[in-house]
Design a protein around this motif. Structure first.
Motif, short mmCIF file in Angstrom:
data_model
loop_
_atom_site.label_atom_id
_atom_site.label_comp_id
_atom_site.label_asym_id
_atom_site.label_seq_id
_atom_site.Cartn_x
_atom_site.Cartn_y
_atom_site.Cartn_z
N SER A 31 -16.11 -42.61 36.44
CA SER A 31 -14.91 -43.42 36.61
C SER A 31 -15.15 -44.54 37.61
N GLN A 32 -14.57 -45.71 37.33
CA GLN A 32 -14.70 -46.85 38.25
C GLN A 32 -13.45 -47.01 39.11
N ASN A 33 -12.61 -45.98 39.14
CA ASN A 33 -11.32 -46.10 39.84
C ASN A 33 -11.44 -46.71 41.23
N ALA A 34 -12.42 -46.24 41.99
CA ALA A 34 -12.55 -46.70 43.39
C ALA A 34 -12.79 -48.22 43.44
N ALA A 35 -13.56 -48.73 42.47
CA ALA A 35 -13.90 -50.17 42.47
C ALA A 35 -12.67 -51.03 42.16
N HIS A 36 -11.76 -50.50 41.33
CA HIS A 36 -10.59 -51.29 40.91
C HIS A 36 -9.36 -51.06 41.79
N ALA A 37 -9.37 -49.93 42.51
CA ALA A 37 -8.18 -49.54 43.29
C ALA A 37 -7.66 -50.65 44.22
N SER A 50 -20.18 -53.02 36.25
CA SER A 50 -20.40 -51.62 36.56
C SER A 50 -20.94 -50.86 35.34
N GLY A 175 -1.59 -45.12 44.68
CA GLY A 175 -2.93 -45.55 44.25
C GLY A 175 -3.03 -45.85 42.77
#
Ligand code: KG4
Ligand code: ZN
Length: 341
Positions: A31-37, A50, A175
């Motif tokens: 998951s790329q969640n952290a990059a888009h958060a 990514s 978030g």
């Protein structure tokens, strides 16, 4: 039969190995969640970069976890749309390159078809069935009559349901992605504190509208000013409760329309929002009242993954539906326009 599936149409870089007899040997989702958060939503360019950076390792990981090697697979299935085109190209090119190097068939999968057929991987559901597809970019009700045979009964007139969850979460300073956050906070909240609108309630047909609900949340947030933890929980609970009423109202029409043509009584819910326990329960209730049985894939197969793409590949390969290596990625590709020849 063993298929490699590849998914990269949004913000998950994913690869999986699935067999023709419904065994999911591996299901790797990065998951790329952290990059888009920090941006409160998916940034297409960050997503594409990514995917490029991680795709090879994710594919390798899928083989390692399954204990299989490249030469064991019978075909490669990759999402070629719809989605964020930069990311789609990365997965499509990776899939084509592997298929070409191994001289194995390539299967170009519609991401929505992946969601639509997942219940056949997890629960061996027979055609036809009624499908509620609710994700970040899509919200529609379809009759699934076979591979590539989808009749749309209704869709959203504005926002997708996942988008409504994400926007609500953003308004509340929660978030990203918003769906799981709203579900989490709703557990502590009072669902009747705010009476948000129920767009299209009682109206004929199977369409949805969520923009009025989102505006009502915005107004409530503005009126309250500084939000306490309880305010946030109450808004989440009230929002989720209204969504459950909207889904129940719209599904009642869908059960009727589907039943005109089909004897089958299965409702499948798919897409990221199908991971929501509260909504699953509401759907189970309304399905039961109309003589339908709800089938919901496990949570990790509701949100984006590559096992569903590999499985769609299995279904297509069985029917001899493969694609040439010059099949082009597509940003827009409605499920009702999926080819079956
Ligand atoms: O299917 P998906 O992973 O990606 C798309 O194809 O769009 O769906 C992502 C969407 C997001 O909007 C996310 O907030 C929503 O599914 N979602 C949820 C939950 N988990 C994910 N919405 C409500 N409740 C959840 N538990
Ligand atoms: Zn999806």
């Amino acid at each position: 039969m063993l298929l490699l599936g590849i998914e990269s149409s949004c913000d998950e870089t994913a690869a999986a190995l699935v067999t023709g007899d419904r065994k999911n040997l591996s299901n790797i989702v990065l998951s790329q969640n952290a990059a888009h958060a920090p941006y409160g939503g998916v940034v297409p360019e960050i997503a594409a970069r990514s995917h490029i950076e991680h795709m090879d390792a994710v594919v390798q990981h899928a083989f390692t976890e399954a204990g299989r090697s490249f030469s064991d697979i019978d075909a490669v299935a990759a999402t070629i749309g719809p989605g964020l085109i930069g990311g789609v190209i990365v997965g499509a090119m990776t899939g084509k390159a592997i298929a070409s190097a191994l001289k194995k068939p390539f299967i170009a999968v519609n991401h929505l078809e992946g969601h639509a057929l997942t219940a056949r991987l997890t629960h061996a559901v027979e055609f036809p069935y009624l499908l509620l597809l609710v994700s970040g970019g899509h919200c529609q009700i379809l009759a699934v009559e076979g591979v590539g045979k989808y009749t749309k009964l209704g869709g959203t007139l504005d926002d997708a349901l996942g988008e409504a969850f994400d926007k609500t979460a953003k308004l509340l300073g929660l978030g990203f992605p918003g769906g799981p956050q709203v579900e989490f906070h709703a557990k502590e909240g009072h669902p009747l504190r705010f009476s948000f609108p129920l767009p299209l309630k009682g109206r004929e047909g199977c369409d949805f509208s969520f923009s009025g609900l989102k505006t009502a949340v915005r107004l409530a947030v503005r009126e309250l000013g500084a939000l306490t933890r309880q305010d946030i929980a109450d808004i989440c609970a009230s929002f989720q409760y209204c969504v459950s009423l909207i889904l129940k109202d719209r599904m009642q029409h869908a059960f009727r329309v589907f039943s005109y043509k089909h004897q089958a009584r299965t409702l499948v819910v798919a897409g990221g929002v199908a991971a929501n326990h509260y909504l699953r329960h509401a759907l189970e209730e309304i399905a039961g009242e109309h003589g339908f049985t709800l089938v919901a894939p496990p949570m990790k197969l509701c949100t984006d993954n590559a096992a569903m793409i590999a499985w769609a590949g299995v279904e297509r390969l069985r029917l001899g539906l493969t694609n040439s290596l010059d099949t082009e990625p597509r940003a827009r590709w409605p499920l009702t326009e999926v080819e079956v020849s």
